[in-house]
Write an enzyme that holds these catalytic residues in place. Structure first.
Site, short mmCIF file in Angstrom:
data_model
loop_
_atom_site.label_atom_id
_atom_site.label_comp_id
_atom_site.label_asym_id
_atom_site.label_seq_id
_atom_site.Cartn_x
_atom_site.Cartn_y
_atom_site.Cartn_z
N HIS A 2 -57.84 63.54 56.14
CA HIS A 2 -57.72 62.70 54.94
C HIS A 2 -58.73 63.12 53.87
O HIS A 2 -59.10 62.33 53.01
CB HIS A 2 -57.98 61.20 55.24
N GLU A 52 -53.23 61.81 46.57
CA GLU A 52 -53.49 63.14 47.12
C GLU A 52 -52.69 64.22 46.39
O GLU A 52 -53.18 65.32 46.16
CB GLU A 52 -53.15 63.16 48.61
N ARG A 87 -51.58 55.23 66.58
CA ARG A 87 -52.62 55.96 67.32
C ARG A 87 -53.73 55.01 67.75
O ARG A 87 -54.10 54.11 67.01
CB ARG A 87 -53.23 57.06 66.43
N ASN A 106 -45.90 68.51 50.78
CA ASN A 106 -46.64 67.93 51.91
C ASN A 106 -45.68 67.92 53.10
O ASN A 106 -44.85 67.03 53.23
CB ASN A 106 -47.09 66.51 51.53
N ARG A 162 -50.27 70.81 50.97
CA ARG A 162 -51.23 70.11 51.82
C ARG A 162 -51.20 70.83 53.17
O ARG A 162 -50.15 70.92 53.80
CB ARG A 162 -50.82 68.67 52.00
#
Ligand code: ADP
Length: 414
Positions: free
Chosen positions: A189, A395, A250, A7, A99
């Protein structure tokens, strides 16, 4: 098969090696051989490494770029020093699962990487300029080290959201801008929401078609997904991961006019404003203190800091608003599911998000909520008609499993 899961982020690389195959997937018997992270690649990097049943070891190494990081990781894992007895040489790494952040409109499922697919990932760079180039670097570095005979699979953050219909993915801007530049909502996601939906239906003994949930991934990045009959019909992140919920740094949803106003008043360029909205906003921006929810909660309990309180309030309110919107969008949901660092570990935030949702049949059970930390479980009361669950995401596991399935040509159960 031993699958290296990579990732590659903008300045960090997370990795795991997972031993899995079709039989292990069936029996939920996958085995994590080691995991770790390299932070601050580009200079004196911090390397964290953990064997399957060991303590975390920290060290530093001078790693100038992503390729140096991947090289370092693979050499370390295959060396005697790492103590990973299953991996003695690069030949013991049978495949790599990556990923990949943006798959645009092109990739609707995990895909075996060849030169054509690499070009497709390159074509999506405009949509994810900070992420896709590093994902490509990770793929090339792994190819260089392990040889082109070692299969590599791309698992896209956007792919699960491919089912989202036009009414939810189009922005109301001139249509030719969508045609010319593919400006639309994609969502992110996806791997996490897909894993959570899969675990939820395993927990409840449901089929994919019976899975109707609102999935809330609350970590550093945060997003909500409305999942009907097992597939998303809406999600809160947009063309980039900036839209939607309030996140660590964010802003999430914002009046677009704010960008021009900040630029004019503060003498900033549009890209500087974008950086501010990406890295200086959200929980950090409002509190002026930190992007870390755990720190904010402990600060709030020790001192009554108004801005810390505000940051938490704005965060929770935004999530609740999305739950309400998705209940309407889906025509009702059968459950809401919390995941991600905050969603899995913070009973307080979960309870605050669900406050006042009794009208929708959602009643948190205080004791169950407190007890369900970093594990799967029901957190609402037995008489809730809209039950709430916490389900830790994984994940990396899904990436490893997809890698096996893609290599063996098995269909995605999604
Ligand atoms: P990422 O999105 O980078 O994968 P995580 O999913 O690990 O991040 O989530 C990180 C967030 O989870 C941070 O804001 C952190 O403070 C929060 N978090 C972790 N544990 C707790 C906890 N016990 N209580 C509240 N927040 C927590």
């Amino acid at each position: 098969m031993n699958i290296l899961v990579l990732n590659v982020g903008s300045s960090s690389v997370k990795f795991q090696i997972i031993a899995t195959d079709l039989e292990r997937i069936q029996k939920d018997g996958d085995e994590r051989l080691c995991r770790g992270e390299v932070e601050r690649a580009g200079g004196e990097a911090i390397v964290t490494f953990q064997k399957k049943s060991g303590e975390k070891q920290k060290s530093t190494a001078s790693l100038r770029d992503i390729s140096a990081v991947v090289d370092y990781l693979v050499r370390y894992v295959t060396s005697e020093k790492s103590g990973v007895s299953e991996i003695r040489s690069t030949a013991d790494i049978h495949a790599v699962g990556h990923r990949v952040v943006h798959g645009g409109e092109r990739f609707s499922e995990s895909t075996l990487i060849d030169d054509k697919v690499l070009r497709g990932i390159e074509d999506c760079i405009d949509l994810a300029p900070l992420h896709n180039p590093n994902n490509i670097k990770g793929i090339l570095a792994a190819r260089e080290l392990l040889g082109s005979g070692t299969p590599q699979v791309a698992v896209f953050d956007t792919a699960f959201h491919h089912s989202i219909p036009e009414q939810a993915h189009l922005y109301a801007i001139p249509y030719h801008l969508y045609r010319r530049h593919r400006i639309r909502r994609y969502g992110f996601h996806g791997t996490s929401h897909r894993y959570v939906a899969f675990r939820y239906r395993a927990l409840r003994g449901l089929t994919k078609e019976q899975t109707n949930i609102i999935s809330l991934h609350l970590g550093n990045g945060c997003s909500a997904a409305a999942i009907r009959e097992g597939v998303p019909v809406d999600t809160s992140m947009g063309m980039t991961p900036m839209e939607g919920l309030v996140m660590g740094t964010r802003s999430g949803d914002l009046d677009p006019a704010v960008v021009g106003l900040i630029a004019a008043k503060e003498g900033m360029s549009p890209s500087e404003v974008e950086t501010l909205l990406n890295t200086q906003s959200g929980l950090l921006g409002i509190s002026g203190l930190t992007n870390d929810m755990r720190e904010l909660l402990s600060e709030a309990s020790e001192h009554d800091d108004r801005r810390v309180r505000l940051a938490i309030d704005v965060f929770c309110y935004r999530v609740r608003k999305y739950v309400g919107a998705y209940l309407a969008a889906m025509g009702g949901s059968e459950a809401i599911v919390f995941t991600g660092g905050i969603g899995e570990n913070s009973p307080e935030i979960r309870a605050r998000i669900c406050q006042g949702m009794e009208w929708a049949g959602l009643k948190i059970d205080a004791a169950k909520n407190e007890q369900t930390i970093a594990r799967e479980g029901l957190i609402s009361s037995e008489d809730s008609t809209l039950p709430a669950y916490a389900i830790p995401t994984d994940e990396e596991l899904l990436i490893a499993r997809d890698t096996v399935r893609v290599i063996l040509g098995q269909p995605h159960p999604s």
